[in-house]
Design a protein around this motif. Structure first.
Motif, short mmCIF file in Angstrom:
data_model
loop_
_atom_site.label_atom_id
_atom_site.label_comp_id
_atom_site.label_asym_id
_atom_site.label_seq_id
_atom_site.Cartn_x
_atom_site.Cartn_y
_atom_site.Cartn_z
N ARG A 32 0.66 -1.18 0.12
CA ARG A 32 0.03 0.03 0.06
C ARG A 32 0.85 1.29 -0.02
O ARG A 32 0.52 2.38 -0.56
CB ARG A 32 -1.03 -0.08 1.33
N LEU A 33 1.98 1.19 0.75
CA LEU A 33 2.71 2.44 0.76
C LEU A 33 3.46 2.44 -0.63
O LEU A 33 3.43 3.77 -1.23
CB LEU A 33 3.94 2.19 1.72
N HIS A 34 3.97 1.37 -1.25
CA HIS A 34 4.27 1.63 -2.75
C HIS A 34 3.19 1.97 -3.61
O HIS A 34 3.86 2.93 -4.42
CB HIS A 34 4.42 -0.06 -3.13
N THR A 35 2.05 1.66 -3.34
CA THR A 35 1.21 2.35 -4.29
C THR A 35 1.12 3.75 -4.08
O THR A 35 0.81 4.62 -5.02
CB THR A 35 -0.11 1.58 -4.36
N ALA A 36 0.87 4.17 -2.76
CA ALA A 36 0.52 5.42 -2.44
C ALA A 36 1.68 6.52 -2.79
O ALA A 36 1.60 7.52 -3.45
CB ALA A 36 0.46 5.54 -0.92
N LEU A 37 2.99 5.97 -2.86
CA LEU A 37 4.10 6.77 -3.43
C LEU A 37 4.50 6.64 -5.04
O LEU A 37 5.33 7.37 -5.26
CB LEU A 37 5.34 6.16 -2.52
#
Length: 422
Positions: A32-37
């Motif tokens: 999710r952090l990968h997607t958000a960034l």
């Protein structure tokens, strides 16, 4: 990766990204952090490293050619470079030098991004820091809560990792010691080559042993340090309230606690203290930890009215945490005397050398799928955890049904639970 336009002024967008990350499970947080960034700070791979999460200290997303080769030693070195702040440069990451950005967090966790370049736009850097702080807090919260399913998975993963690491380390040490013995003989003519080879082999031997020590350090926590963290967690209650908490220290030289046991012990004590504090007339709570070499023994006692009920949902949750690690919880309440919560948590996982799946004829991979199925994992989750496709999971599941003589997931899980398969 091409640059995309980005502006931090859209506060609602940042709030939505933060909410998506904050709601992630431990298994989902890196993705999710990968997607958000993705359009904030372009990167090919993302790895989170946190020693608090003993079962899976590395959480990865992005290019598997990078993430599958990232080691704990690399992440430790990068964390030291950032020193809790922000560092960008070329460093060993995923087996070879790459341009990376490293961000520390107040929780001690570290985020590493494999990046094509560092953006000059300060808004991008600020947004990245905000989202990373949300992810780090999300991880810390879930580890501190020590939910039963997290504890079960953490113990299983920790045990397996330590077993494999010990085997690999023993093999490497034996090989290197044999190499040193051969190189030290007088049969080799080139003294300089022999000296150089001895130095290289000796360095490799040290690195192998250091790696094993590092894995053990992450997986275990000295009992005295774990207790100090507990005292720090509870200190605010005594600072602002007329509540006295008496701490009975564990033996300083006691056996180190597996990480999941330390997390569970702290979570149980924190919850028990908060429950006792809600009663009327409670002025003093006594917290004691002990370790008999086999179990962590926890005792929390108050001076209240003695009317705590074991049927309360919070107490059932505490019992579930202990049960998840093979332990037990007992509550004793006596009118006008007080209540006492006693917890026992084994330091070692149960012996699974003679598990019932042997009589079922399950292959090792089928046994892994059955364990995850019994824990309530869906096919996609099982595929992700084992690194296989969903079709392969379905194939293994059909084989399991046939060997167990059942026709559904529920029946397979019930049979496995009854047989004691974990």
């Amino acid at each position: 990766m091409p640059k995309t336009s980005f502006s931090l002024h859209a506060g609602a967008d940042l709030a939505a990204r933060s909410g998506m990350v904050a709601a992630a499970s431990l298994r989902e947080v890196a993705e999710r952090l990968h997607t958000a960034l993705d359009d904030v700070w372009p990167h090919t791979a993302l790895v989170i490293f946190t020693e608090d999460c003993t079962g899976r200290p590395r959480k990865k997303a992005g290019d598997p050619e990078i993430t599958q080769h990232v080691t704990i030693a690399e992440m430790t070195a990068l964390r030291d470079r950032a020193a809790g702040g922000h560092w960008t440069g070329e460093a060993e990451f995923g087996g070879r030098p790459r341009l990376v950005t490293v961000l520390g967090a107040d929780t001690g966790a570290v985020l590493v991004l494999s990046v094509p370049e560092e953006p000059a736009d300060e808004d991008r850097v600020t947004c990245t820091r905000v989202l990373w702080s949300v992810a780090a807090a999300c991880i810390a919260r879930q580890v501190a809560e020590a939910a039963p399913d997290y504890l079960q998975e953490s113990r299983a993963v920790t045990s397996e990792r330590l077993r494999v690491t010990a085997e690999l380390t023993d093999r490497h040490v034996t090989d290197l010691e044999s190499l040193l013995a051969a190189l030290r003989t007088r049969d080799l003519d080139d003294a300089r080559a022999r000296a150089r080879a001895i130095d290289l082999a000796a360095d490799a031997l040290i690195r192998a042993r250091s790696g094993a020590d590092l894995v053990a350090f992450i997986a275990e926590e000295p009992v005295s340090r774990a207790f100090e963290r507990l005292k720090s967690d509870l200190r605010p209650l005594t600072r602002y309230e007329a509540l006295q908490i008496q701490f009975i220290e564990p033996p300083a030289d006691g056996r180190a606690l597996p990480g999941e046991v330390a997390h569970a012990g702290r979570a149980i004590v924190r919850s028990a203290v908060l429950l006792m504090r809600e009663q009327e007339e409670v002025t003093r709570i006594r917290v004691q930890w002990d370790c008999d070499g086999t179990n962590l023994l926890v005792s929390v006692r108050d001076d209240g009215p003695g009317r705590m009920d074991s049927g309360l949902p919070p107490l059932r949750q505490l019992a579930a945490r202990a049960t998840a690690l093979g332990g037990d919880l007992d509550l004793e309440s006596v009118d006008n005397w007080g209540s006492r919560v006693e917890v026992r948590i084994p330091l070692d996982p149960p012996d699974t050398s003679e598990q019932p799946n042997e009589s079922w004829g399950l292959a090792p991979r089928e046994a892994e799928v059955l364990r995850l199925l019994t824990a309530g994992r869906r096919n996609r989750q099982i595929a992700t955890q084992l690194g296989i496709s969903e079709n392969t999971v379905k194939f293994h599941t059909s084989q399991i049904y046939q060997k167990l003589g059942v026709t559904s997931r529920a029946a397979a899980a019930a049979l496995a639970t009854e047989a004691g398969l974990r």
